[in-house]
Write a protein that holds these residues in place. Structure first.
Motif, mmCIF file in Angstrom:
data_model
loop_
_atom_site.group_PDB
_atom_site.id
_atom_site.type_symbol
_atom_site.label_atom_id
_atom_site.label_comp_id
_atom_site.label_asym_id
_atom_site.label_seq_id
_atom_site.Cartn_x
_atom_site.Cartn_y
_atom_site.Cartn_z
ATOM 1 N N SER A 258 17.851 -8.606 73.799
ATOM 2 C CA SER A 258 18.105 -9.803 73.002
ATOM 3 C C SER A 258 19.597 -10.012 72.858
ATOM 4 O O SER A 258 20.413 -9.112 73.107
ATOM 5 N N ASP A 259 19.992 -11.218 72.438
ATOM 6 C CA ASP A 259 21.408 -11.499 72.200
ATOM 7 C C ASP A 259 21.977 -10.588 71.115
ATOM 8 O O ASP A 259 23.133 -10.151 71.190
ATOM 9 N N VAL A 260 21.148 -10.287 70.113
ATOM 10 C CA VAL A 260 21.595 -9.404 69.024
ATOM 11 C C VAL A 260 21.910 -8.012 69.565
ATOM 12 O O VAL A 260 22.939 -7.402 69.224
ATOM 13 N N LYS B 96 25.096 -8.111 71.682
ATOM 14 C CA LYS B 96 26.281 -8.186 70.820
ATOM 15 C C LYS B 96 26.659 -6.800 70.312
ATOM 16 O O LYS B 96 27.830 -6.402 70.345
ATOM 17 N N GLU C 197 30.559 -12.939 70.207
ATOM 18 C CA GLU C 197 29.405 -13.794 70.006
ATOM 19 C C GLU C 197 28.598 -13.825 71.303
ATOM 20 O O GLU C 197 29.171 -13.786 72.396
ATOM 21 N N VAL C 198 27.276 -13.892 71.178
ATOM 22 C CA VAL C 198 26.417 -13.905 72.361
ATOM 23 C C VAL C 198 25.373 -15.002 72.221
ATOM 24 O O VAL C 198 24.709 -15.106 71.187
ATOM 25 N N HIS C 199 25.243 -15.812 73.247
ATOM 26 C CA HIS C 199 24.212 -16.851 73.278
ATOM 27 C C HIS C 199 23.626 -16.911 74.680
ATOM 28 O O HIS C 199 24.346 -17.114 75.652
ATOM 29 N N ASP C 200 22.329 -16.714 74.764
ATOM 30 C CA ASP C 200 21.622 -16.752 76.048
ATOM 31 C C ASP C 200 22.264 -15.783 77.047
ATOM 32 O O ASP C 200 22.457 -16.107 78.208
ATOM 33 N N ARG C 201 22.656 -14.605 76.549
ATOM 34 C CA ARG C 201 23.248 -13.513 77.326
ATOM 35 C C ARG C 201 24.656 -13.819 77.830
ATOM 36 O O ARG C 201 25.194 -13.082 78.652
ATOM 37 N N VAL D 150 28.433 -13.829 76.789
ATOM 38 C CA VAL D 150 29.284 -13.215 75.768
ATOM 39 C C VAL D 150 30.592 -13.995 75.640
ATOM 40 O O VAL D 150 31.253 -14.278 76.644
ATOM 41 N N THR D 151 30.962 -14.333 74.408
ATOM 42 C CA THR D 151 32.259 -14.964 74.141
ATOM 43 C C THR D 151 33.119 -14.000 73.343
ATOM 44 O O THR D 151 32.697 -13.500 72.289
#
Length: 217
Positions: free
Chosen positions: A3-5, A8, A29-33, A35-36
């Motif tokens: 998961s993104d969590v 992260k 931060e992670v969204h839809d795998r 990473v920012t």
């Protein structure tokens, strides 16, 4: 699939594990795998290290880097000092004489220009400059000489891929135009992606490598 969590958490742990990075200066931060990384770090080398750390985590599909470089006072150098250091390190690197590679520096941003015989020499010049004190960013505008045909370049790269990453080679498409290699397909991980790109850079006549590879099984 993670998961993104979970991703992260693992990216944060990888940043903390890497002693070359001040993890406290990096927000994740992670969204839809994807990473920012955002925040402030003290050197360009540390910024690149943070990107590589995130890429090492299994399951990461992409990395967006929004990190600023803020050089601490004890590491600050004038542009003249940085240019002298860059010139010195390049002179000690094979094939990167003053005649081959020219250097300009503006506000800590180093621009490399000139011509070399091989793609790996162009990358070696960049890699030599990245860790120097006071460097905020590196712009690589070095050209690579060479008149190998597209067919010859593609053949050399395909052979190199089979030697270094045979399983991945079957999933990679190599297109060559005027010395620019475009890689498409899937790599199993970021390390495998790096191997594939390195193989492309090693071929004679390669002036640029465009990485359009995706990560996934």
């Amino acid at each position: 699939m993670k998961s993104d969590v979970q991703l992260k958490k693992e990216v944060e742990q990888e940043l903390e594990w890497d002693l070359s990075i001040n993890a406290a200066g990096v927000g994740v931060e992670v969204h839809d795998r994807i990473v920012t990384l955002a925040g402030h770090l003290s050197s360009f080398a540390e910024k690149l290290a943070a990107r590589r750390a995130a890429q090492r985590v299994e399951g990461v599909k992409g990395v967006v880097v929004e990190l600023d470089v803020r050089v601490p006072s004890h590491d600050k150098r004038t542009d003249e000092e940085i240019a002298a250091s860059v010139r010195s390190v390049l002179e000690w690197t094979a094939g990167l004489s003053e005649r081959a590679v020219q250097v300009t520096v503006e506000s800590g941003c180093v621009t490399l220009s000139g011509e070399v015989d091989w793609g790996y020499q162009m990358k070696a010049a960049e890699n030599a400059v990245v860790p120097l004190r006071g460097v905020v960013s590196v712009v690589n505008q070095i050209n690579v000489r060479g008149n190998a045909s597209a067919r010859d370049i593609a053949g050399e790269i395909s052979a190199a891929l089979k030697r270094h990453a045979e399983d991945e080679a079957r999933h990679i498409d190599v297109a060559v135009s005027d010395g620019t290699v475009t890689l498409r397909g899937k790599a199993g991980s970021f390390p495998e992606r790096s191997i594939i790109c390195a193989a492309a850079w090693s071929a004679p006549g390669v002036r640029n490598v465009v990485d359009q590879l995706s990560i996934g099984a």
